[in-house]
Design an enzyme around this catalytic site. Structure first.
Site, PDB file in Angstrom:
ATOM      1  N   LYS A 105     -12.458  -1.819   0.961  1.00 47.03           N
ATOM      2  CA  LYS A 105     -11.768  -0.994  -0.045  1.00 47.03           C
ATOM      3  C   LYS A 105     -12.564  -1.029  -1.353  1.00 47.03           C
ATOM      4  O   LYS A 105     -13.652  -0.463  -1.411  1.00 47.03           O
ATOM      5  CB  LYS A 105     -10.317  -1.438  -0.167  1.00 47.03           C
ATOM      6  N   HIS A 119      -5.553  -4.539  -1.393  1.00 50.72           N
ATOM      7  CA  HIS A 119      -5.392  -3.458  -2.373  1.00 50.72           C
ATOM      8  C   HIS A 119      -5.387  -4.004  -3.796  1.00 50.72           C
ATOM      9  O   HIS A 119      -4.752  -3.412  -4.677  1.00 50.72           O
ATOM     10  CB  HIS A 119      -4.097  -2.676  -2.109  1.00 50.72           C
ATOM     11  N   SER A 178       0.800  -1.228   0.000  1.00 49.34           N
ATOM     12  CA  SER A 178       0.000   0.000   0.000  1.00 49.34           C
ATOM     13  C   SER A 178       0.830   1.274   0.000  1.00 49.34           C
ATOM     14  O   SER A 178       0.381   2.299  -0.485  1.00 49.34           O
ATOM     15  CB  SER A 178      -0.930  -0.002   1.212  1.00 49.34           C
TER      16      SER A 178
HETATM   17  C1  PLP Z   1      -6.646  -2.248   4.607  1.00 47.53           C
HETATM   18  C2  PLP Z   1      -5.888  -3.483   4.778  1.00 47.53           C
HETATM   19  C3  PLP Z   1      -6.234  -4.412   5.753  1.00 47.53           C
HETATM   20  C4  PLP Z   1      -7.312  -4.156   6.765  1.00 47.53           C
HETATM   21  O1  PLP Z   1      -8.560  -4.309   6.198  1.00 47.53           O
HETATM   22  P1  PLP Z   1      -9.855  -4.044   7.121  1.00 47.53           P
HETATM   23  O2  PLP Z   1     -10.912  -4.872   6.507  1.00 47.53           O
HETATM   24  O3  PLP Z   1     -10.113  -2.580   7.048  1.00 47.53           O
HETATM   25  O4  PLP Z   1      -9.501  -4.478   8.504  1.00 47.53           O
HETATM   26  C5  PLP Z   1      -5.542  -5.598   5.811  1.00 47.53           C
HETATM   27  N1  PLP Z   1      -4.531  -5.850   4.952  1.00 47.53           N
HETATM   28  C6  PLP Z   1      -4.141  -4.958   4.016  1.00 47.53           C
HETATM   29  C7  PLP Z   1      -3.029  -5.292   3.104  1.00 47.53           C
HETATM   30  C8  PLP Z   1      -4.799  -3.748   3.908  1.00 47.53           C
HETATM   31  O5  PLP Z   1      -4.417  -2.867   2.999  1.00 47.53           O
END
Ligand code: PLP
Length: 401
Positions: free
Chosen positions: A247, A216, A188
């Site tokens: 996301k 992502h 990210s």
């Molecule tokens: C955003 C993210 C998470 C967390 O996801 P949530 O569902 O908001 O807890 C976990 N792993 C990665 C790689 C992320 O980018």
């Protein structure tokens, strides 16, 4: 008063965070999440319309009318909440339907839902591995994977970021019952992809399992948006995928582990966040099902996002900005200096563009940047406006000429 002592300790810690320039302030959004939003910043300032270049709303689905309608239908037909964990009385037909659809979409045998991907990553390692086993994780994996790994008793091996030689050396010299390679699909902070084809080859060679967190990536990476494993043509080589619904896949909340059948079955017996945390709310489940239907019908949004990504990377590079190389919708503009990153972010805000600066400890020291993220909710005119603002502010700070 027991709190007096604690109060001083906490207040001092907060002051130190401020003194280090690391204090984080929330921008208050007064509209639905979208490509253009109304924001108050600071929180008592008047509302301002701005272009949003920092949401994880990659496909623009978080306020899509069909998704909202599906959430309403879920609410009307299955209620607001389950008041139960899954295994007692928190599993509805739609929970199973979402697990089936998600595993089909990602090309996996089965799936199990969690309240978040953070929880999914918190469940996996402890439930599947013992002290006899070994975890081989990329140095830059997400915080939730690091925490999940910490919860397990397995031996830990961290390889340098995307360094296949380092990984191979570690895989070759370790003696473990099971070996598990762990990576993010898309990282990210840098917006680069894991070398999934090479990881899959090493997994095969050293008889290791391969796990990727596709938070992502799910919904938009790869020709039909299945993820990094699709992009590299290794969809059948992955043993475990974790992902989020927070996301691209609607943006509300929730996550899942998608994996081989026995792995999912065991997680439903042993995964602590599955056993001891509430079931996903029906409106979120219904809306996420709808998201997967939309994405299975058309790649229109994913394709639009890809066009935006190509345009934005090329336009910024042509203007003279230094970008982290890559081809994902995470486009970091490298500035190296934390103060410049912060000041540019503020100036961009004044120009109607919302793009946040990242610096230590979120990224390494001397690696400050403004991370921009594209979305299918953006239109070309938004990008044109944002580009003008970046050029104006970049010149002001001597970042470009
Ligand atoms: C955003 C993210 C998470 C967390 O996801 P949530 O569902 O908001 O807890 C976990 N792993 C990665 C790689 C992320 O980018």
């Amino acid at each position: 008063m027991a709190y007096a002592k604690a109060k001083k300790i906490y207040a001092d810690t907060i002051s130190q965070i401020r003194a280090d320039g690391l204090y984080k302030e929330e921008r208050v959004i007064c509209s639905p999440q979208s490509g253009q939003i109304r924001v108050r910043f600071p929180a008592d300032a008047p509302e301002k319309e701005i272009i949003n270049l920092c949401a994880n709303n990659y496909l623009g689905l978080s306020s899509h009318p069909d998704v909202i309608r599906a959430a309403h239908e879920g609410l009307d037909q299955r209620g607001y909440g389950m008041s139960s964990v899954r295994f007692i009385c928190g599993t509805q037909d739609i929970h199973r339907e979402l697990e089936t659809r998600l595993s089909r979409f990602l090309g996996m045998e089965d799936a199990v839902l969690f309240s978040s991907c953070f929880d999914a990553n918190g469940a996996v390692f402890e439930a599947l591995l013992t002290a006899e086993d070994g975890i081989f994780s990329d140095k830059l994996v997400h915080a939730s994977l690091i925490d999940g790994i910490r919860l397990s008793k397995a031996q830990r091996f961290v390889f340098e970021h995307s360094d296949m030689n380092d990984l191979e050396n570690k895989l070759g010299s370790a003696t473990c019952r099971l070996k598990l390679i762990v990576t993010d699909g898309v990282f990210s902070m840098d917006g680069d992809m894991a070398k999934m084809d090479q990881l899959a080859a090493l997994a095969q060679k050293y008889d290791a399992l391969l796990m990727t967190d596709e938070s992502h990536a799910s919904g938009f990476i790869g020709r039909t948006g299945r993820g990094v494993h699709e992009h590299f043509g290794v969809m059948d080589k992955i043993d475990i995928i974790t992902t989020t619904f927070g996301k691209a896949l609607g943006g509300a909340a929730g996550g899942a582990v998608c994996a081989r059948r026995e792995i999912v079955e065991l997680l439903k017996q042993r995964g602590r966040p599955y056993l001891f945390s509430n079931s996903l709310p029906p409106p979120v489940v219904a809306a996420t099902i709808r998201v997967l239907e939309i994405l299975s019908q058309t790649t229109e949004r994913r394709d639009k996002l890809e066009r935006h990504t190509v345009f934005w990377r090329k336009a910024l590079a042509t203007a003279g900005f230094e970008l982290k190389p890559g081809n994902t919708p995470i486009v970091p503009v490298m500035l190296y200096d934390a103060k410049v990153a912060q000041q540019m972010s503020r100036d961009l805000y004044d120009e109607g563009v919302f793009a946040v600066g990242f610096f230590f400890p979120v990224v390494a020291k001397g690696q400050a940047r403004i991370r921009t993220q594209l979305s299918a909710a953006l239109e070309q005119e938004h990008l044109d406006h944002a580009l003008k603002a970046f050029i104006k502010i970049g010149r002001k700070h001597g970042v470009i000429r």
